[in-house]
Enzyme design. Sequence first.
Site, mmCIF file in Angstrom:
data_model
loop_
_atom_site.group_PDB
_atom_site.id
_atom_site.type_symbol
_atom_site.label_atom_id
_atom_site.label_comp_id
_atom_site.label_asym_id
_atom_site.label_seq_id
_atom_site.Cartn_x
_atom_site.Cartn_y
_atom_site.Cartn_z
ATOM 1 N N GLN A 224 0.837 -1.206 0.000
ATOM 2 C CA GLN A 224 0.000 0.000 0.000
ATOM 3 C C GLN A 224 0.870 1.254 0.000
ATOM 4 O O GLN A 224 0.582 2.217 -0.718
ATOM 5 C CB GLN A 224 -0.945 -0.033 1.195
ATOM 6 C CG GLN A 224 -1.961 -1.175 1.073
ATOM 7 C CD GLN A 224 -2.889 -1.303 2.260
ATOM 8 O OE1 GLN A 224 -2.754 -0.570 3.245
ATOM 9 N NE2 GLN A 224 -3.829 -2.230 2.182
ATOM 10 N N ASP B 163 -1.564 -11.659 5.124
ATOM 11 C CA ASP B 163 -3.019 -11.751 5.334
ATOM 12 C C ASP B 163 -3.467 -13.181 5.670
ATOM 13 O O ASP B 163 -4.589 -13.385 6.133
ATOM 14 C CB ASP B 163 -3.770 -11.282 4.074
ATOM 15 C CG ASP B 163 -3.634 -9.774 3.873
ATOM 16 O OD1 ASP B 163 -3.266 -9.062 4.828
ATOM 17 O OD2 ASP B 163 -3.898 -9.310 2.742
HETATM 18 C C1 S3P Z 1 -2.675 -4.865 0.220
HETATM 19 C C2 S3P Z 1 -1.480 -4.837 0.882
HETATM 20 C C3 S3P Z 1 -1.281 -5.417 2.217
HETATM 21 C C4 S3P Z 1 -2.408 -6.375 2.589
HETATM 22 C C5 S3P Z 1 -3.760 -5.812 2.269
HETATM 23 C C6 S3P Z 1 -3.875 -5.509 0.775
HETATM 24 C C7 S3P Z 1 -2.759 -4.237 -1.119
HETATM 25 O O1 S3P Z 1 -1.248 -4.372 3.173
HETATM 26 O O2 S3P Z 1 -2.350 -6.710 3.954
HETATM 27 O O3 S3P Z 1 -4.791 -6.731 2.623
HETATM 28 O O4 S3P Z 1 -3.714 -4.506 -1.868
HETATM 29 O O5 S3P Z 1 -1.843 -3.464 -1.451
HETATM 30 P P1 S3P Z 1 0.101 -3.550 3.537
HETATM 31 O O6 S3P Z 1 0.506 -2.777 2.357
HETATM 32 O O7 S3P Z 1 -0.297 -2.682 4.693
HETATM 33 O O8 S3P Z 1 1.102 -4.602 3.932
#
Ligand code: S3P
Length: 432
Positions: A168, A314
């Site tokens: 993210q 996840d």
């Molecule tokens: C996601 C990234 C992950 C994941 C989330 C979805 C994404 O989070 O846990 O369910 O779609 O980029 P983080 O970037 O906080 O690790």
Amino acid sequence: MSVTIEGAGPLTGEITVPGDKSVSHRAVLLGSLANGETRISGFLTGEDCLSTVSCMQKLGVPVQVNGSDVTVNGVGLEGLREPEDILDCGNSGTTARLLLGVLAGQPFYSVMTGDSSLRKRPMGRVTKPLKQMGAEILGRDDGKLLPLSVLHGRLRPIHYNSPVASAQVKSAVLLAGLFADGVTAVTEPEKSRDHSERMLAAFGAEVEVDGNTVRVHGKPKLQGQTVRVPGDISSAAFFLVAASIVPGSDLLVKNVGVNPTRTGVLEVLKDMGADLELVNERVESGEPVADIRVRAKELQGVEIGGDIVPRLIDELPVLAVAAMFAKGKTVVRDAAELKVKETDRIAAVVEEFDKLGAAVTATEDGFVVEGGRPLSGAIAHSRGDHRIAMSLCVAALAAQGAVTVEEPESVAISYPNFWDTLQELGCRVSGF
Ligand code: S3P
């Protein structure tokens, strides 16, 4: 509301899982910023991805959702318009963080918020690099918590060394980089899921990947695409674990995305001794896809830590369930990120599975499961977290007695037809 789940023998036959959540969000976002039409099939109509759709609609993008078929009439990089109202990201961290990257580069004012869980989650990890790029973002706790206001800004490219491996964060900076002149780069300590960089390239952006560094060239001309969203391996994981621990099971999970940045769960289950077989491997819309056959087998405890963690973050709650039914001890390390998910997932796993009789202890950055104790029927709470709710249901299928899960509605965040699939497999589901 609550739901009561009871297993009823082996899980057999074929299932399909809903579309990948990460890919669905990105297809709508990039489709919006592209010129021309983007057609998405296999879209996840879970609440999180619908939050992204509604935010893009409020930003003036025509998006039509027709079941899992979605059409986006892209407005181009400079075509978004100032929203009349607050953008509500619901429970979705991906919507909030990726959209912040987009909004940081807009010549207008916007405000975003989310539900009570999302308003507690850290946004500073995204607003910090965006501010370094020149974005003006104001909000609670010095711009680290939603609601956040994004003032119009002119962005400059940066090379951001992210302290966390987070897709993210990486995606927010890369999306903001689309609005800056020059090359924006992100380096992360371990490689996180790479759907953004794959899809940016597919839409026509110039993207370079070099180890854990990704670079994007600003001001590209993005062109609408046809995107086939694969099934979500994070949703498949519930049934891969369920069929591994319910004796006699033999299940085929069809059309699962097996992007290597997401397949940590398969590697760990195989290490635990699970009987998994990938068949019909293929590539669709730039993403590797396969059907996965799983047969019940006795599992062993394992150690999980290091650079595999971002590739299965996840899936750790449901891997904890696998560990509860495995022989010996499972140790999870380097997973402090679990504390800042939809709920504190370390506390949730330890405290909610204790109610079923599991032996799980929390550590600084993970947890330890003493496997092999039979689990009993009990009442446990989802804490409003979809993955905790579904992990409790998976445990119920192999427990001695029915498990009641309180507040299971959040399952609709990522897996709207989870209950139907359980019932199709013969499991007893009542009360919802
Ligand atoms: C996601 C990234 C992950 C994941 C989330 C979805 C994404 O989070 O846990 O369910 O779609 O980029 P983080 O970037 O906080 O690790």
